[in-house]
Design a protein around this motif. Structure first.
Motif, PDB file in Angstrom:
ATOM      1  N   ASP A 295       0.620  -1.279  -0.011  1.00  0.00           N
ATOM      2  CA  ASP A 295       0.180   0.137   0.036  1.00  0.00           C
ATOM      3  C   ASP A 295       1.287   1.248  -0.026  1.00  0.00           C
ATOM      4  O   ASP A 295       0.567   1.982  -0.580  1.00  0.00           O
ATOM      5  CB  ASP A 295      -1.093   0.013   1.308  1.00  0.00           C
ATOM      6  N   GLN A 296       2.629   0.628   0.423  1.00  0.00           N
ATOM      7  CA  GLN A 296       3.137   1.809   0.011  1.00  0.00           C
ATOM      8  C   GLN A 296       4.490   1.443  -0.588  1.00  0.00           C
ATOM      9  O   GLN A 296       4.623  -0.361  -0.040  1.00  0.00           O
ATOM     10  CB  GLN A 296       3.363   2.770   1.440  1.00  0.00           C
ATOM     11  N   ARG A 297       5.129   2.058  -0.125  1.00  0.00           N
ATOM     12  CA  ARG A 297       7.079   1.497  -1.397  1.00  0.00           C
ATOM     13  C   ARG A 297       7.786   0.558   0.188  1.00  0.00           C
ATOM     14  O   ARG A 297       7.401   0.840   0.994  1.00  0.00           O
ATOM     15  CB  ARG A 297       7.773   2.413  -2.110  1.00  0.00           C
ATOM     16  N   PHE A 298       8.180  -0.196  -0.650  1.00  0.00           N
ATOM     17  CA  PHE A 298       8.860  -1.442   0.263  1.00  0.00           C
ATOM     18  C   PHE A 298      10.568  -0.366   0.632  1.00  0.00           C
ATOM     19  O   PHE A 298      11.031  -0.063   0.010  1.00  0.00           O
ATOM     20  CB  PHE A 298       9.044  -2.928   0.158  1.00  0.00           C
ATOM     21  N   CYS A 299      10.807  -0.739   1.788  1.00  0.00           N
ATOM     22  CA  CYS A 299      12.306  -0.389   1.908  1.00  0.00           C
ATOM     23  C   CYS A 299      13.269  -1.396   2.471  1.00  0.00           C
ATOM     24  O   CYS A 299      12.755  -1.850   3.044  1.00  0.00           O
ATOM     25  CB  CYS A 299      12.132   1.144   3.665  1.00  0.00           C
ATOM     26  N   LEU A 300      14.125  -0.621   1.952  1.00  0.00           N
ATOM     27  CA  LEU A 300      14.847  -1.021   1.362  1.00  0.00           C
ATOM     28  C   LEU A 300      16.579  -1.884   2.407  1.00  0.00           C
ATOM     29  O   LEU A 300      16.898  -1.133   2.246  1.00  0.00           O
ATOM     30  CB  LEU A 300      15.288  -2.000   0.074  1.00  0.00           C
ATOM     31  N   ALA A 301      16.964  -2.503   2.870  1.00  0.00           N
ATOM     32  CA  ALA A 301      17.828  -2.714   3.652  1.00  0.00           C
ATOM     33  C   ALA A 301      19.462  -3.153   3.465  1.00  0.00           C
ATOM     34  O   ALA A 301      19.152  -4.821   3.446  1.00  0.00           O
ATOM     35  CB  ALA A 301      17.847  -2.996   5.057  1.00  0.00           C
ATOM     36  N   PRO A 302      20.119  -2.802   1.971  1.00  0.00           N
ATOM     37  CA  PRO A 302      20.557  -3.910   1.592  1.00  0.00           C
ATOM     38  C   PRO A 302      22.016  -4.083   2.131  1.00  0.00           C
ATOM     39  O   PRO A 302      22.182  -4.197   3.116  1.00  0.00           O
ATOM     40  CB  PRO A 302      21.740  -2.647   0.422  1.00  0.00           C
ATOM     41  N   ASP A 303      21.435  -5.920   2.079  1.00  0.00           N
ATOM     42  CA  ASP A 303      22.742  -6.806   3.362  1.00  0.00           C
ATOM     43  C   ASP A 303      22.451  -6.268   4.413  1.00  0.00           C
ATOM     44  O   ASP A 303      23.162  -6.593   5.749  1.00  0.00           O
ATOM     45  CB  ASP A 303      24.153  -6.489   3.042  1.00  0.00           C
ATOM     46  N   GLY A 304      20.897  -6.270   4.972  1.00  0.00           N
ATOM     47  CA  GLY A 304      20.758  -5.849   5.874  1.00  0.00           C
ATOM     48  C   GLY A 304      21.573  -5.134   7.225  1.00  0.00           C
ATOM     49  O   GLY A 304      21.870  -4.634   8.245  1.00  0.00           O
ATOM     50  N   ASP A 305      22.044  -3.398   6.169  1.00  0.00           N
ATOM     51  CA  ASP A 305      22.909  -2.050   7.016  1.00  0.00           C
ATOM     52  C   ASP A 305      21.659  -1.694   8.719  1.00  0.00           C
ATOM     53  O   ASP A 305      22.265  -1.557   9.466  1.00  0.00           O
ATOM     54  CB  ASP A 305      22.589  -1.730   6.523  1.00  0.00           C
ATOM     55  N   PHE A 306      20.340  -1.385   8.396  1.00  0.00           N
ATOM     56  CA  PHE A 306      19.504  -0.825   8.812  1.00  0.00           C
ATOM     57  C   PHE A 306      19.542  -1.763  10.049  1.00  0.00           C
ATOM     58  O   PHE A 306      19.665  -1.618  11.848  1.00  0.00           O
ATOM     59  CB  PHE A 306      18.638  -1.052   8.819  1.00  0.00           C
ATOM     60  N   PHE A 307      19.685  -3.834  10.246  1.00  0.00           N
ATOM     61  CA  PHE A 307      18.854  -3.805  10.916  1.00  0.00           C
ATOM     62  C   PHE A 307      20.624  -4.185  12.067  1.00  0.00           C
ATOM     63  O   PHE A 307      20.838  -4.238  12.958  1.00  0.00           O
ATOM     64  CB  PHE A 307      19.272  -5.624  11.008  1.00  0.00           C
ATOM     65  N   ALA A 308      22.054  -4.269  11.026  1.00  0.00           N
ATOM     66  CA  ALA A 308      23.353  -4.019  11.923  1.00  0.00           C
ATOM     67  C   ALA A 308      23.157  -2.747  13.113  1.00  0.00           C
ATOM     68  O   ALA A 308      23.883  -3.078  13.873  1.00  0.00           O
ATOM     69  CB  ALA A 308      23.892  -4.200  11.327  1.00  0.00           C
ATOM     70  N   ALA A 309      23.111  -1.813  12.234  1.00  0.00           N
ATOM     71  CA  ALA A 309      23.364  -0.775  13.430  1.00  0.00           C
ATOM     72  C   ALA A 309      22.230  -0.732  14.146  1.00  0.00           C
ATOM     73  O   ALA A 309      23.029  -0.514  15.603  1.00  0.00           O
ATOM     74  CB  ALA A 309      22.924   0.608  12.351  1.00  0.00           C
ATOM     75  N   LEU A 310      20.863  -0.980  14.262  1.00  0.00           N
ATOM     76  CA  LEU A 310      20.109  -1.238  15.727  1.00  0.00           C
ATOM     77  C   LEU A 310      21.070  -2.443  16.500  1.00  0.00           C
ATOM     78  O   LEU A 310      20.561  -2.316  17.584  1.00  0.00           O
ATOM     79  CB  LEU A 310      18.628  -1.736  15.068  1.00  0.00           C
TER      80      LEU A 310
END
Length: 502
Positions: A295-310
């Motif tokens: 319903d909105q665009r997906f956001c992408l985390a290449p190689d999971g970089d966003f989750f790694a920062a968390l």
């Protein structure tokens, strides 16, 4: 006496971003008899990729489909950074001889169509002095994007004036700004925020992402193993075609799966997030949106970089509402306080049709919201004018390439039949609906200013590459909805061209 015409050409392209450079290339290849010129408001090519300079800026579409269909993307990464994309656009323009056809620092402000002469007269502000100059063309292609370049969307947060740190919108980011060691709060949950967090967390003291509501974030590898294999063992062009076909097919499959079985897709996405962050993380609160996937665009985390920062603790995520800014940061309605030296409102864009250019047709000003889109590329009642508007559920350039192919078909068809212009004319009583079926804030804020779409072809904008490819490439041009006409005035009745342009 009116200002003389600076230059006269067959086709005038507004904007030298990825859409404008693509338009020029297609014209050269598919309608080589047509002269053209590009008017670009900025001092360089690239459009979006020249404007945005914030940390980590990158594409959230894979480059094998975001790149041009005529020039293979040769970079290794699937999701390229902004400077690499700009270089790709620049190299394309240089290699094709397009750069010499561009007038930089030329901001188009008005375009007026005259059916008597079958010409557009375009007014532009040139250089720092904003001197007004006029240009003339038979066909106009607006490749100026879909948002306001001068500023991004900035809510009026209570207490902003009391904050003693810095507030910088991503659209106005200064590359010289040093945020090393600073406490950063990023407001937003869209692609910009998800890009900023891991990039800034590498050197900032701490990065907190503050979102009012969650978004879907998916981990994607930065390299495609199958694509790497194909490019190693297959001829370059064949490999590119196969890689694009694979990614287009997967994208369409996932989009349709999400629309048909949203609960199943949501469950799968959240399962992957839990695997990234572990059982102790409150995934439901921070990563489970109230809306369905796509319903909105997906956001992408290449190689999971966003989750790694968390996981590392250098970044945190907060789902809450802002009560007010204060001297040292942001106070939330839950009572929590986020300390900050720098606040980045990644709050989105202001959408704008055709770069805000004033369009006039035979003396009548065009209000886009009162018109209907034809094949997602022209406005009803507006002759010889195309809008470059890409997909919302796939790579922007996929639709742009098809649009430019259709424009070239139209130009060649008019030459063959002796027509001077074409204009889409909707049937009486055409049922219409919103142009974009998207719940994103930037879309909903602007939906009343956007054109409408019909409920059936050719007035409905299908977000479907295969369907568009078949109809745009092979569908009849004289389809009963496009009217073709010849100019009534004599050729000599056109305005004089300035001697400097000769």
């Amino acid at each position: 006496m009116s200002t003389p015409i600076e230059a006269e050409t067959d086709v005038l392209i507004v904007g030298a971003g990825i859409s404008g450079i693509g338009a020029a290339y297609h014209l050269q290849q598919r309608a080589p008899g047509k002269s053209y010129q590009i008017l670009e408001a900025r001092a360089d090519v690239g459009g979006t990729w020249d404007l945005f300079r914030y940390p980590g800026i990158r594409s959230d579409s894979d480059m094998f489909t975001f790149g041009f269909n005529f020039r293979p993307w040769m970079g290794g990464k699937v999701f390229a950074d902004g400077p690499s994309i700009k270089q790709y656009i620049t190299d394309t323009a240089n290699e094709a001889g397009i750069m010499e056809k561009i007038r930089f620092d030329t901001r188009v402000v008005r375009a007026e169509w005259n059916s008597e002469t079958a010409r557009w007269t375009v007014e532009a502000e040139v250089g720092e002095t904003r001197e007004r100059k006029r240009f003339s063309a038979n066909f106009l292609i607006l490749c100026s994007g879909y948002y306001r370049y001068e500023r991004g969307y900035m809510p009026d947060f209570p207490g902003m004036e009391s904050f003693e740190g810095d507030i910088i919108h991503p659209q106005l980011w200064d590359e010289s700004y040093d945020y090393a060691g600073k406490r950063v709060v990023i407001i937003g949950s869209g692609a910009t925020a998800v890009t900023l967090v891991p990039a800034m967390a590498q050197t900032a003291g701490h990065v907190a992402m503050l979102q009012r509501s969650p978004t879907y974030i998916a981990n994607r590898p930065s390299r495609d193993a199958m694509a790497d294999w194909m490019r190693k063992y297959l001829p370059r062009r064949l490999a590119y075609v196969l890689i694009r076909a694979k990614l287009i097919g997967l994208g369409m499959f996932f989009f349709n799966l999400a629309r048909r079985f949203p609960g199943f897709v949501k469950k799968g996405v959240l399962k992957k997030v839990r695997e990234e962050l572990g059982p102790e993380f409150d995934v439901e609160k921070h990563f489970s949106p109230s809306y369905n996937p796509w319903d909105q665009r997906f956001c992408l985390a290449p190689d999971g970089d966003f989750f790694a920062a968390l996981r590392s603790g250098t970044a945190s995520i907060h789902t809450d509402h802002i009560e007010r800014f204060d001297q040292s940061g942001i106070r939330l309605k839950s009572g929590e306080h986020l300390d900050a030296d720098l606040i980045i409102p990644a709050t989105g864009l202001d959408m704008m049709v055709g770069g805000g250019i004033e369009l006039v047709v035979d003396g009548d000003t065009v209000d886009p919201s009162e018109h209907v889109t034809y094949r997602g590329m022209m406005l009803s009642g507006v002759p010889n004018c195309a809008l470059a508007f890409g997909y919302t559920n796939a790579s922007w350039t996929l639709k742009i390439d098809l649009t430019h192919e259709r424009i070239c078909r139209l130009l060649n068809h008019m030459d063959e039949k002796g027509y001077d212009y074409c204009v889409p004319v909707p049937p009486e009583g055409l049922e219409t609906q919103d142009l974009l079926d998207f719940s994103s804030g930037y879309v909903r804020r602007a939906i009343h200013t956007l054109p409408r779409q019909g409920t059936k072809a050719p007035w409905k904008t299908y977000q479907n590459y295969l369907m568009d490819m078949l109809t745009i490439r092979f569908g009849p041009l004289e389809d009963g909805h496009m009217r073709f006409e010849t100019a009534k005035a004599e050729a000599g009745a056109r305005p004089a061209v300035a001697e400097a342009a000769e």
